[in-house]
Design a protein around this motif. Structure first.
Motif, PDB file in Angstrom:
ATOM      1  N   GLU A 144       0.838  -1.188   0.000  1.00  0.00           N
ATOM      2  CA  GLU A 144       0.000   0.000   0.000  1.00  0.00           C
ATOM      3  C   GLU A 144       0.886   1.257   0.000  1.00  0.00           C
ATOM      4  N   ASN A 145       0.491   2.306   0.721  1.00  0.00           N
ATOM      5  CA  ASN A 145       1.331   3.496   0.835  1.00  0.00           C
ATOM      6  C   ASN A 145       2.531   3.204   1.723  1.00  0.00           C
ATOM      7  N   ARG A 163       1.351   1.668  -3.711  1.00  0.00           N
ATOM      8  CA  ARG A 163       0.571   2.886  -3.982  1.00  0.00           C
ATOM      9  C   ARG A 163       1.520   4.081  -3.919  1.00  0.00           C
ATOM     10  N   ASN A 164       1.329   5.012  -3.001  1.00  0.00           N
ATOM     11  CA  ASN A 164       2.204   6.182  -2.937  1.00  0.00           C
ATOM     12  C   ASN A 164       3.406   5.911  -2.040  1.00  0.00           C
ATOM     13  N   SER A 201       2.248   9.818   0.998  1.00  0.00           N
ATOM     14  CA  SER A 201       0.861  10.222   0.790  1.00  0.00           C
ATOM     15  C   SER A 201       0.506  11.219   1.884  1.00  0.00           C
ATOM     16  N   SER A 205       8.716   1.921  -7.702  1.00  0.00           N
ATOM     17  CA  SER A 205       7.310   1.661  -7.416  1.00  0.00           C
ATOM     18  C   SER A 205       6.869   0.364  -8.082  1.00  0.00           C
ATOM     19  N   ASP A 225       0.819   1.719  -9.866  1.00  0.00           N
ATOM     20  CA  ASP A 225       0.569   2.713 -10.911  1.00  0.00           C
ATOM     21  C   ASP A 225       0.187   4.062 -10.310  1.00  0.00           C
ATOM     22  N   TYR A 226       0.747   4.394  -9.157  1.00  0.00           N
ATOM     23  CA  TYR A 226       0.356   5.608  -8.453  1.00  0.00           C
ATOM     24  C   TYR A 226       1.548   6.561  -8.338  1.00  0.00           C
ATOM     25  N   TRP A 286       2.284  12.103  -3.188  1.00  0.00           N
ATOM     26  CA  TRP A 286       0.913  12.584  -3.388  1.00  0.00           C
ATOM     27  C   TRP A 286       0.618  13.603  -2.286  1.00  0.00           C
ATOM     28  N   ALA A 303     -11.839   1.324 -10.876  1.00  0.00           N
ATOM     29  CA  ALA A 303     -10.665   1.833 -11.588  1.00  0.00           C
ATOM     30  C   ALA A 303     -10.599   1.363 -13.034  1.00  0.00           C
TER      31      ALA A 303
END
Length: 815
Positions: A259-260, A282-283, A286, A304, A307-308, A312, A770
């Motif tokens: 995840e983040n 993710r990020n 964030s 990464s 796809d983020y 952020w 999505a």
């Protein structure tokens, strides 16, 4: 009853008072012991609840670790209320409401304890207790590993939480422990958790991994400081901060996070120094909400797996990156929402698949002395109110260096863009921006490309070796004195013709086509392949050339799928055409409202069909031009009373003679509108649609459910539209056809069995929120091309088949 005996060595100030006694139970031995005595426990299992209230030493026999088991049927097995030493015991607890080891007072030492329990906590420290805990192990699948609560503290050295049913280490109620070289893993809650005002956690040289939750969780005004720590292999975010939390990470490593990697919000503050963040789903960072802030110095964010964007920043938060590196990511930095801000100093953003810096929805970004390399887009300022400054930055090896669109207004000073594939600086859709002392070299397209009459300022800029020209001002709409179009002062180029200012008589070359999505490996990919090219206006004929309706309908037919949409459009066109012929014959014609509602998911071709619809109406002489003006809430709704009406009128005027396409129109009427100015935009639109019903066609679009709500709460709007056309999701066969079109468009071919593999891929692909329909198909094709490039790059002398054939192995993995 004890299975062994307790030998107590009584010590005193005089050697002659030293004596030894043996006791049948721990309670009896403790009762007889005095301050400073040593209690050596014989091997065995003791079913007692032990309470240590004197400064004694309690230990198992030397050379037999784990041979003494303290295992009462309920309650707390071991309670320490003095500055005692407890060593080499195996503690077992069974009480879900009580800890296995409870330290309530003093500065005791707990050494080499093995705690295997199913208790509320393995070790709990509270109150005034300040223990030193060394080389202890906690295995507690039913509760917390180590809990420090109610003002407790202490030092934990080389300890390990091997399993915990909740948090590995939990600090609350003003607790403040220090962890040194500890390991926390296989927990069902957070690895390290601190919550509540005055709660604090310090960790040095620790490792947190295999956690079914966040690795580190700091909330509700708690604070923490981690130095030289590893956080990896969690199932949730790596590090989470919430509600006024404060955290410092120095020389830490956060990696392998699905995840983040780091998520903070609600006025939390994070400081990172010399910390690496990698392999996140993710990020990497964030950052959310007003008052939330992250300061990163000499940090690296890279690799990464999702796809983020790597960083952020939204909802009014602030991020500062100083001397940092962000690389090998889909997007490097996204700053969204009014009040959000990012300051980036002396940093490198490289190997970015899409956009290095994206600024939207009124946010601000300031980059000083930064280097952007190998990105599709260097920096993109997207819409009204979005801006900031790029100062003394270099942008190398991008598709486009800097993009400014939809009224964004950045300042770009002393920046250099080298070797862009398409343009150094591109401004369109009413973008603004000031470019001072900027330079573009070796562009594959233009150096500066400004279109749509954008009010851009260029001063003392320079272009060199640009393939299509140094400066292009298409559709300028006037010169600097007219109040619209670009202002150009003291700009130079190595072209012999010099700089062609707006309004000059030189014939412009065709504008570079762009799309709303970030250019990828293949540049701007059209929404769907069109077999008939769009007509381009010429300088000699300023009027927009209009294609015949049969040509436009032919292009409509080439679009993949959309059978019901095509039928609806053709039926509407037939009604309009027959009505026109009846009028020519002197007969009454049925009134046909031409305004439409498009509903459906993203990527289903709504914008493309709207464009073709406008062209068809122009070919039938229903509209003067038939051009498409696409807007959304941010283009129509202002920040104060009166500004919304002005914006809406301006958008309507730009669409005069064509189609005004309002995407996500339901956002004009949010469910929790309050004093929202969206209603002003709707009221203005309704009046303009009535006043100019013969000169502008309006199409509102969005998700099906949201558009139904939008029309139901705005009967004045609903009455203006003739019909609703629903765009269904694409099926696997249609998605396959889009990929086939993309392959043909870019001179690739699908190898044997690739079509079958794609069909299976699209069948199994999750169709959640999505899912992007046609966009997903195009992204799949781009991913295949990237994987193909990685594969073929290893071939010394590739054949033509090697360079063109895409195989099943080039397909990306399913998300």
């Amino acid at each position: 009853m004890a299975q062994g005996t307790v030998q107590v060595t009584h010590t005193g100030t005089s050697r002659w008072r030293r004596r030894t006694g043996e006791y049948a139970s721990l309670a009896a031995a403790l009762e007889a012991a005095a301050e400073g005595d040593v209690l050596t426990i014989a091997p065995g299992t003791y079913r007692e609840n032990l309470v240590v209230q004197r400064s004694v030493t309690l230990r198992g026999p030397e050379g037999s670790p784990g041979s003494v088991r303290l295992a009462p049927p309920d309650g707390v097995p071991l309670t320490v209320r003095a500055s005692a030493v407890v060593q080499d015991l195996h503690v077992e607890g069974q009480d879900a409401a009580a800890p296995a080891v409870l330290v309530e007072e003093g500065t005791p030492e707990l050494l080499d304890l093995r705690i295997v329990t199913r208790s509320a906590a393995g070790i709990e420290v509270r109150g005034s207790a300040r223990p030193t805990v060394r080389r202890c192990t906690v295995d507690n699948p039913a509760g917390i590993g180590i809990a420090v609560v109610d003002g407790g503290g202490g030092v934990f050295e080389e300890c390990e939480v091997v399993a915990a049913g909740q948090a590995g280490v939990s600090v609350r109620g003003g607790g403040h422990p220090r962890l040194e070289r500890c390991r926390v893993h296989h927990t069902s809650g957070a690895g390290l958790s601190a919550t509540g005002e005055n709660s604090a956690l310090e960790a040095v040289g620790c490792e947190v991994y295999e956690v079914r939750g966040s690795g580190v969780q700091i909330t509700a005004r708690a604070a923490a400081h981690l130095t030289d720590c590893d956080v990896h292999r969690t199932t949730a975010d790596g590090v989470t901060l919430d509600t006024d939390a404060v955290l410092t990470l120095a020389d830490c490593r956060i990696h392998d996070i699905p995840e983040n990697a780091v998520d903070l919000r609600s006025r939390s503050v994070l400081t990172l120094t010399r910390t690496t963040v990698r392999q996140f789903g993710r990020n990497g960072l964030s950052v959310w909400d007003p008052g939330t802030r992250v300061d990163a110095n000499q940090c690296e964010i890279f690799d990464s797996t999702g796809d983020y964007p790597a960083v952020w920043v939204s909802d009014g938060a602030t991020a500062v990156l100083d001397s940092c590196r962000v690389h090998d990511v889909p997007d490097a930095l996204f700053v969204l929402d009014r009040g959000s801000r990012a300051d980036v100093v002396d940093s490198d953003l490289s190997q970015v698949r899409n956009t290095a810096v994206s600024v939207s929805d009124g946010a601000t970004a300031q980059l000083d002395d930064c280097r952007i390399r190998d990105a599709a887009t260097g920096a993109w300022f997207r819409d009204h109110g979005s801006g900031g400054t790029l100062n003394n930055c270099t942008v190398d090896g991008t598709q486009t260096g800097v993009i400014v669109t939809k009224g964004a207004d950045p300042t770009v000073e002393r920046c250099t863009v080298d070797s862009p594939a398409e343009a150094g600086f591109y401004v369109s859709a009413g973008g603004r921006g000031s470019f001072l002392n900027c330079r573009v070299t070796n562009s594959g397209g233009y150096g500066f490309h400004v279109i749509d009459g954008s009010r851009t300022t260029l001063r003392k800029c320079r272009t060199e070796r640009c393939a299509r020209g140094g400066y292009e001002f298409a559709d300028a709409g006037g010169d600097a004195t007219s109040g619209s179009g670009p202002v150009v002062e003291d700009c130079t180029s190595d072209e012999s013709a010099g700089v062609r200012t707006p309004g000059a008589s030189a014939v412009p070359e065709p504008a570079v086509q762009t799309t709303a999505q970030s250019p990828g490996l293949l540049g701007a990919i059209p929404e769907q392949r069109a077999t008939v090219p769009e007509a381009q206006p010429s300088a000699a004929d300023p009027e927009i050339s209009v294609r015949a309706s049969k040509d436009v309908l032919g292009e409509l037919d080439t679009l993949v799928g959309l059978d019901s949409v095509k039928r609806e459009v053709r039926a509407l066109i037939d009604m309009i055409e027959v009505g026109r012929r009846r009028q020519q014959a002197g007969l009454k014609a049925a009134s046909v409202k031409r305004h439409l509602v498009f509903t459906g998911s993203p990527g289903t071709g709504k914008t493309t069909v709207a464009r073709l619809y406008g062209e068809i109406l122009a070919s039938l002489h229903v509209l003067e031009k038939g051009h498409l003006v696409e807007v959304s809430r941010v283009d129509l709704v202002g920040e104060h009373i009166g500004s919304t009406a002005i914006r809406t009128q301006e958008a309507f005027q730009r669409a005069h003679g064509g189609v005004l396409f309002i995407d996500e129109a339901y956002a004009l009427s949010p469910e929790d509108a309050g004093r929202d100015f969206g209603k002003e935009a709707i009221d203005t639109l309704v009046k303009l649609m009535e006043d100019h019903r013969d000169s502008v066609v309006v199409i509102v679009a969005g998700y099906t459910a949201e558009m139904e709500r939008f029309l139901s709460v705005n009967p004045g709007v609903a009455s203006r539209f003739s019909r609703t056309i629903t765009f269904g999701d694409y099926g696997p066969e249609e998605l396959l056809r889009i990929v086939e079109q993309q392959a043909e468009e870019h001179e690739y071919q699908l190898g044997p069995a690739t079509s079958e593999a794609l069909l299976k891929y699209f069948t199994e692909l999750p169709k959640g929120p999505a899912f992007g329909n046609g966009r997903t198909a195009r992204q799949t094709f781009e991913a295949m091309v990237e994987r193909h490039a990685s594969r073929v790059a290893q071939v010394a002398e590739p054949s033509k088949d090697d360079l063109t054939l895409l195989y099943a192995e080039d397909l990306p993995e399913l998300p």
